[in-house]
Design an enzyme around this catalytic site. Structure first.
Site, PDB file in Angstrom:
ATOM      1  N   ASP A   1     -23.799   0.458 -26.802  1.00 63.60           N
ATOM      2  CA  ASP A   1     -25.098  -0.170 -27.065  1.00 63.60           C
ATOM      3  C   ASP A   1     -25.556   0.066 -28.501  1.00 63.60           C
ATOM      4  O   ASP A   1     -26.181  -0.814 -29.103  1.00 63.60           O
ATOM      5  CB  ASP A   1     -26.143   0.356 -26.084  1.00 63.60           C
TER       6      ASP A   1
ATOM      7  N   GLU B   1     -28.975   5.221 -28.176  1.00 69.70           N
ATOM      8  CA  GLU B   1     -28.403   3.871 -28.100  1.00 69.70           C
ATOM      9  C   GLU B   1     -29.137   2.895 -29.004  1.00 69.70           C
ATOM     10  O   GLU B   1     -28.610   1.833 -29.334  1.00 69.70           O
ATOM     11  CB  GLU B   1     -28.482   3.362 -26.651  1.00 69.70           C
TER      12      GLU B   1
ATOM     13  N   CYS C   1     -20.637   9.327 -25.464  1.00 69.89           N
ATOM     14  CA  CYS C   1     -20.156   8.906 -24.151  1.00 69.89           C
ATOM     15  C   CYS C   1     -19.799   7.426 -24.122  1.00 69.89           C
ATOM     16  O   CYS C   1     -19.640   6.838 -23.056  1.00 69.89           O
ATOM     17  CB  CYS C   1     -21.176   9.209 -23.057  1.00 69.89           C
TER      18      CYS C   1
ATOM     19  N   HIS D   1       0.821  -1.213   0.000  1.00 66.76           N
ATOM     20  CA  HIS D   1       0.000   0.000   0.000  1.00 66.76           C
ATOM     21  C   HIS D   1       0.855   1.264   0.000  1.00 66.76           C
ATOM     22  O   HIS D   1       0.450   2.295  -0.542  1.00 66.76           O
ATOM     23  CB  HIS D   1      -0.956  -0.019   1.195  1.00 66.76           C
TER      24      HIS D   1
END
Length: 846
Positions: free
Chosen positions: A724, A700, A771, A457
């Site tokens: 899509d 879409e 997008c 970490h």
């Protein structure tokens, strides 16, 4: 078939290997190389941006397998994956096979149509014939678990389900923390068992108990629950696992290098080879960090109750300190890195740890410090004994938290910053996350540690903060005098002790170039997106929570083009309240200041069921009741979300609303009617809210693209979801490996629909954004701008690269290229055209 990416420090080696692989396997195998550094790739090194471009050149949803040679190639490849759009990242796989033999075996498997797991498994065994011929013992073959069983909830007192962990490190600290936090929300007794190594069962509500399972990537686990909310608990945990805990699924890097010592790896006089942790160059005087161990009294006590209260008080003090530390890291680096301290809080309040310490106090009359120390050491030892190197390194986190409590019991503080009065390179046995987060960044130029690997970490924080770091040093470095000058290269792992003047000059030159490049990318990402001739294109980010919004700002986003609201609705048993949504969305709006934020209303369906929404069984959920269709069928749920959105924009007035999966104008009008009703209700209640508010739709479905001229009358903007739109246009589910050839959004049929929407919007005086995954693909971004798209929304990490690429080309050239793509037959020819033409542009920028 899957694609292969070969990463090497040597360009000639990679080029020769590519030829060899294609001769042995098949010339049709999609292979890309990323090798060398500097001008013409003539220097020895690797480049994360080139690796990212190579991955995208051979990418398909079937997967990409990356083989690397050594050292920093691993870190460069990891960084390259982070630069990819989030939709691509789960399909990228790292393989630890030997580069030459492994590449040949993997290519043969690729040509046969094998998946990445099979190809990597064969590649890792590529040395077996050589071992047999030389008489060496063979290593045992890999075992790959593939079992994945959905839970069955009906009518059982004890409900059990089996899952395969696909995320990179399995149940390591941060995923385990999310697992525990999710399990803790339900009134159910939940236990987990690792079926792969037959460890467990353990409580699902104990972070440290989960860690002892050694559940790593590809481990098969069984989760059993009983109690009032057992079905809901299993459902929520199933969704968490299936979402890979929000992480990638690439293969974890090896940590074997962390065991090497410089005594074994002297590569030149005064130059040692360590393990590269965080990139960058540094040259400064040494500063040793030595922390005295906390005092641990050995006496017994007479009042166990009083001693337990003393321990509880110390734990509460440290919990507050960790929470403050978490907020500091979240503000500066984002929630993803701050999640390290979520794990620390869970360690601190782990019920099994607390009960063990309490019993030691009450039954053995140990003082609080000794009881806590014994408990923490037992847990840390369990971590250290785990076979997986990543999980073994979590012992440092346990001891870090444990020591803070021990110091608090002794009345000593652990919150003091680690400061210096001149530039230094810090050397230490090991740095804890707490120490790393407390460093004085003004003067700490670099870090060298003896222990701690690239997956610790502290290493993660060092990379996020931007401090060059190397581990695996000799303990002798801790004894060097304070007048010693150290140089380091965090990318290669090289460390110089008192380097001569010429080496010092070289390190300083490289450091200056490294800092200048960081500054260049930073400044470019802050500049508005535009082409070389000044045509403006808004470059915005896709986001799914507050951490994404913070990452968007850090990467120079001009707003959020898609805020997914599903994060508020998933992994819970009841819908979020209006107040909860209002606060979450308002926080994101405030974070973005006056930059626009486009909020997509709920986009779920049969493929992502919600336990509090009753949906019919559907043969194909992607073509069923989902997105806006659910919202219109569940108007009360829809109204609550719209009320929260309008109220969240009251102060900033920077929000826009976007409706997903619109098929026609009737749906838009119905959604807007409800939006206007909500506005009227809020006005009647005298609740502040944003009005008017711009509304848009996701394009879409092909019907929305074809009727964009009609839809333009109803909306203020369009945002095209190319993922899509591609699968619906080509009738090919994008997750189906047998249909990978249909999953490329650069198919001319999809591009023609995008062009049609852009033209319709322009005629109506509206604007169009994208997008989907294509917006973050540099080649795709250029074509989209040429087609008339005004806004590109992408993964925050892709923003600097896309802005940089856009600045290289004039709009007229992009329009001409985009026009030619519409005339191609398929996506392959489109990409070939782009590659050919853009190479020409690079030779004459304008």
């Amino acid at each position: 078939m899957i694609g292969l990416v070969l990463v090497s420090h040597s360009r000639p080696l990679a080029q020769a290997l590519e030829k060899l692989v294609k001769q042995v396997a098949s010339p049709e195998t999609p292979i890309a190389i990323a090798a060398g550094a500097g001008e013409n790739h003539s220097e020895f090194g690797t480049d994360a941006i080139e690796i990212s471009e190579a991955i995208q050149a051979v990418y398909s949803p079937e997967g990409v397998l990356i083989l690397m040679d050594l050292g920093s190639a691993i870190l460069s490849a990891q960084m390259a994956v982070e630069l990819l759009p989030p939709e691509m990242q789960p399909h990228i796989h790292f393989c630890s096979a030997p580069l030459v033999e492994g590449a040949i075996s993997a290519a043969v498997q690729a040509a046969m149509g094998s998946d990445p797991d099979t190809a990597c498994r064969e590649a890792r065994q590529a040395l077996l014939p050589k071992r047999e011929q030389l008489g060496e013992p063979a290593e045992p073959p890999d075992i790959v678990e593939r079992s994945s069983k959905k839970p069955e909830f009906a009518g059982e007192d004890l409900l059990c389900a089996e899952f395969t962990l696909r995320n990179t490190y399995g149940l390591h600290a941060r995923p385990a923390a999310r697992f525990v936090q999710t399990a803790a929300r339900f009134d159910a007794h939940i236990q987990v068992r690792n079926l792969t190594n037959n460890k467990g069962p353990v409580s699902a509500k104990s972070l440290n108990a989960l860690a002892t399972l050694g559940a790593v990537q590809n481990s098969r686990v069984e989760i059993c629950a009983h109690g009032l909310q057992a079905p809901q608990a299993l459902q929520a945990l199933a969704e968490l696992i299936e979402d890979n805990f929000g992480e990638g699924t690439e293969a974890p890097p090896t940590a074997k290098q962390a065991e090497k010592r410089p005594e074994e790896t002297l590569i030149d006089e005064g130059c040692w080879q360590g393990v590269p942790i965080a990139e960058g160059f540094a040259l400064a005087q040494i500063a040793s960090l030595e922390q005295m161990p906390p005092p641990i009294p050995q006496n017994t006590i007479e009042d166990p109750l009083k001693e337990w209260e003393r321990l509880e008080s110390a734990i509460e003090v440290i919990a507050n300190e960790i929470e403050l530390r978490r907020r500091k890291i979240a503000d500066s680096l984002g929630d993803e890195q701050a999640a390290i301290f979520d794990a620390h809080l869970l360690i601190l309040k782990d019920p099994e740890i607390l009960e063990s310490a309490r019993q030691k106090i009450s039954q053995r009359q140990l003082n609080a410090s000794l009881a806590w120390f014994e408990t923490i050491e037992m847990v840390a030892s369990h971590y250290a004994e785990l076979g997986d190197p990543y999980l073994s390194q979590r012992a440092a986190d346990v001891r870090d938290v444990g020591n803070q409590v021990l110091f608090a019991l002794a009345g000593q503080t652990t919150t003091s910053p680690i400061t210096f009065d001149q530039p230094v390179i810090l050397v230490a046995e090991e740095l804890t996350p707490t120490q790393t987060s407390s460093l004085d960044l003004e003067y700490v130029q670099g870090m060298v540690t003896v222990s701690g690997g690239p997956t610790s970490h502290s290493a993660i924080l060092a990379r996020s903060i931007g401090i060059p770091a190397v581990s695996g040093a000799s303990r002798a470095i801790l004894r060097l005098p304070g007048t010693t000058t150290i140089g380091l290269d965090g990318s290669s792992g090289q460390v110089w002790i008192n380097p001569p003047i010429d080496i010092q000059n070289e390190i300083n030159e490289k450091r200056l170039a490294w800092l200048q490049e960081k500054e260049r990318l930073y400044q470019e990402s802050r500049a508005p997106g535009q082409t070389s001739d000044g045509h403006r294109v808004e470059i915005v980010a896709n986001a799914g929570n507050l951490a994404d919004a913070q990452a968007a700002l850090r990467n120079g986003a001009e707003g959020i083009g898609l805020l997914r609201t599903e994060f508020l609705f998933l992994t819970r048993t009841e819908p979020p309240s209006e107040l909860e949504q209002y606060h979450a969305l308002g926080q994101i709006a405030a974070t973005m200041h006056d930059l626009p934020v486009i909020i997509r209303t709920l986009d779920v369906g049969g493929d992502k069921p919600l336990p509090y929404i009753s949906l019919p069984e559907e043969a194909n959920p992607f073509l069923g009741v989902r997105a806006i269709r659910i919202s219109l069928q569940q108007p009360d749920l829809f109204r609550i979300q719209l009320r929260a959105i309008l109220r969240a924009g009251a102060e900033t007035a920077n929000l826009k609303v976007m409706f997903p999966m619109i098929a026609g104008a009737d749906e838009v009008r119905a959604a807007r009617r409800i939006l206007e009703e909500v506005h009227q209700q809020l006005q009647d209640e005298q609740l502040p809210h944003q009005w008017p508010i711009e509304t848009g739709i996701m394009v879409e479905i092909p019907s929305a693209a074809v009727t964009a001229d009609l839809l333009a009358r109803e909306v203020d903007f369009f945002s095209i979801g190319t993922n899509d739109l591609t699968q619906y246009t080509l009738a090919a589910e994008r997750g189906n490996p047998n249909l990978a050839a249909y999953a490329d959004a650069l198919h001319p049929a999809v591009l023609r629909l995008i062009h049609q929407v852009a033209q319709a919007a322009q005629r109506a005086g509206k604007w169009v954004g994208v997008c989907g995954e294509l917006a973050g693909d540099p080649a795709g971004a250029l074509i989209l701008v040429g087609l008339g798209v005004k806004e590109l929304s992408m993964n925050p990490g892709s923003i600097p690269r896309v802005k940089s690429v856009l600045k290289a080309y004039p709009l007229k050239s992009l329009q001409g290229l985009a026009k030619e793509t519409l005339l191609q037959e398929n996506a392959v020819k489109v990409r070939q055209l782009i590659s050919k033409v853009l190479t020409g542009f690079n030779q004459r920028p304008d």
